[in-house]
Design an enzyme around this catalytic site. Structure first.
Site, PDB file in Angstrom:
ATOM      1  N   HIS A 245       0.815  -1.215   0.000  1.00 18.39           N
ATOM      2  CA  HIS A 245       0.000   0.000   0.000  1.00 18.39           C
ATOM      3  C   HIS A 245       0.857   1.278   0.000  1.00 18.39           C
ATOM      4  O   HIS A 245       0.776   2.112  -0.894  1.00 18.39           O
ATOM      5  CB  HIS A 245      -0.876   0.065   1.267  1.00 18.39           C
ATOM      6  CG  HIS A 245      -1.738  -1.121   1.511  1.00 18.39           C
ATOM      7  ND1 HIS A 245      -2.927  -1.316   0.858  1.00 18.39           N
ATOM      8  CD2 HIS A 245      -1.605  -2.168   2.365  1.00 18.39           C
ATOM      9  CE1 HIS A 245      -3.497  -2.427   1.306  1.00 18.39           C
ATOM     10  NE2 HIS A 245      -2.712  -2.966   2.222  1.00 18.39           N
TER      11      HIS A 245
HETATM   12  C1  BDR Z   1      -2.992   0.695   5.399  1.00 15.25           C
HETATM   13  O1  BDR Z   1      -3.156   0.146   6.706  1.00 15.25           O
HETATM   14  C2  BDR Z   1      -1.953  -0.374   7.189  1.00 15.25           C
HETATM   15  O2  BDR Z   1      -2.152  -1.659   7.659  1.00 15.25           O
HETATM   16  C3  BDR Z   1      -0.956  -0.297   6.070  1.00 15.25           C
HETATM   17  O3  BDR Z   1       0.322   0.046   6.577  1.00 15.25           O
HETATM   18  C4  BDR Z   1      -1.497   0.774   5.159  1.00 15.25           C
HETATM   19  O4  BDR Z   1      -1.036   2.047   5.532  1.00 15.25           O
HETATM   20  C5  BDR Z   1      -3.750  -0.162   4.408  1.00 15.25           C
HETATM   21  O5  BDR Z   1      -5.106  -0.192   4.726  1.00 15.25           O
END
Ligand code: BDR
Ligand code: CA
Length: 315
Positions: A245
């Site tokens: 992400h």
């Molecule tokens: C986001 O939530 C976290 O678990 C990850 O680091 C990312 O920033 C994805 O939903």
């Protein structure tokens, strides 16, 4: 044409994918000048996110990077964490030694305020990779800094992909929806990397092996982190791998043409128990509400992984 690197503050809750984002930024000094890394409670509590940020800087050999600890709870709610994805430490996977480099004494929110006041207006970009608590607290405390921000490029939200922490909401927005609302209503130019993009930037065997075969310590660690956290998404979505992400935010700053999106109105649900933290995105333009965000929807995943592998090889 040469250009001076863009000044950024990375606001983060590492997290393996945050870690890869930070490494990509640290590997890209010609494009990005990291003024500081501010940490927030999110994937794991603040005591771990601030430590993890320092572990990552040490892994990259960038021990002069300034790391700050910020807010340890959301503005109005109890902290929700994501150990089920990231493991107990937030950086589960390879074994990492505790960091030696110091944590800055200044509070992250004070650092954000001071930096935005000290730098020329519209020269500092904020890059939130976690819940928006630090940014919203800074905006609440020092409204004069809001129109000094150049841009906010953040990972958060979802539209077609809907939710990953609840059926309706993405984790970063869900953890602190009131903070997200402040940021989305701030009037600052926003670029949003939602799950709609990140779920198209999945790891697979070849991509993970490309990290490993870089041959440096960073490549090995990134491959091991990816091996660790892909198990969760593979079980959940039946997908080939896991989304990276947060590196989408940094990749956008380096190579924006990897991404496509629309300038639209995005609002945050803060009232409903059922859909708390939902990013209500007017993708189809069914209202006349003014656009407040460039909301991304597409990514050239091959180009994204090529950029990552090439840059991580420098560390
Ligand atoms: C986001 O939530 C976290 O678990 C990850 O680091 C990312 O920033 C994805 O939903
Ligand atoms: Ca994160």
């Amino acid at each position: 044409m040469t250009h001076s690197p863009r000044k950024i503050i990375i606001d983060t809750d590492p997290g393996q994918d945050d870690a890869v984002a930070i490494l990509l930024a640290l590997a890209s000094p010609e494009d990005l000048e990291i003024l500081g890394i501010t940490t927030v409670a999110g994937n794991v509590p603040l005591s771990l996110t601030q430590k993890n940020a320092r572990i990552i800087c040490e892994l990259a050999g960038k021990t002069a990077t300034k790391v700050f600890a910020g807010c340890d709870v959301p503005l109005k709610r109890k902290l929700v964490t994501a150990e089920h994805v990231h493991g107990k430490t937030g950086l589960d996977g390879p074994k990492m030694a505790d960091p030696i480099m110091p944590l800055q004494e200044q509070h992250a929110v004070d650092f954000i305020i001071e930096t935005l006041r000290a730098e020329e207006p519209h020269t500092v970009t904020l890059c939130p990779l976690g819940p928006l608590t630090n940014i919203a607290t800074a905006f609440n405390r020092a409204p004069d800094i809001i129109n000094r921000v150049q841009q906010i490029v953040l990972m958060g939200g979802a539209y077609f992909e809907v939710g990953n922490i609840t059926p309706a909401a993405e984790f970063n927005i869900y953890v602190d929806p009131e903070a997200a609302e402040i940021v989305f209503k701030s009037g600052v130019s926003l670029v949003v990397m939602p799950l709609d993009v990140t779920h198209k930037a999945l790891t697979n065997r070849a991509r993970i092996e490309a990290f490993r075969s870089i041959g440096n310590e960073v490549g090995r660690m990134v491959a091991e982190w990816a091996d660790f956290f892909e198990r969760f998404d593979m079980q959940k979505y039946g997908s080939e791998g896991a989304p990276l992400h947060d590196p989408c935010v940094i990749a956008y700053l380096i190579q924006p043409d990897l991404f496509t999106g629309r300038h639209i109105s995005v609002k945050i649900e803060t009232q409903s128990e059922l859909t708390l933290g939902m990013t209500v995105a007017d993708w189809w333009g069914v209202t006349k509400d003014p656009a407040n965000a460039l909301f991304m929807g597409g990514v050239d995943a091959t180009g994204f992984y090529a950029l990552l592998t090439k840059r991580l090889a420098r560390l």
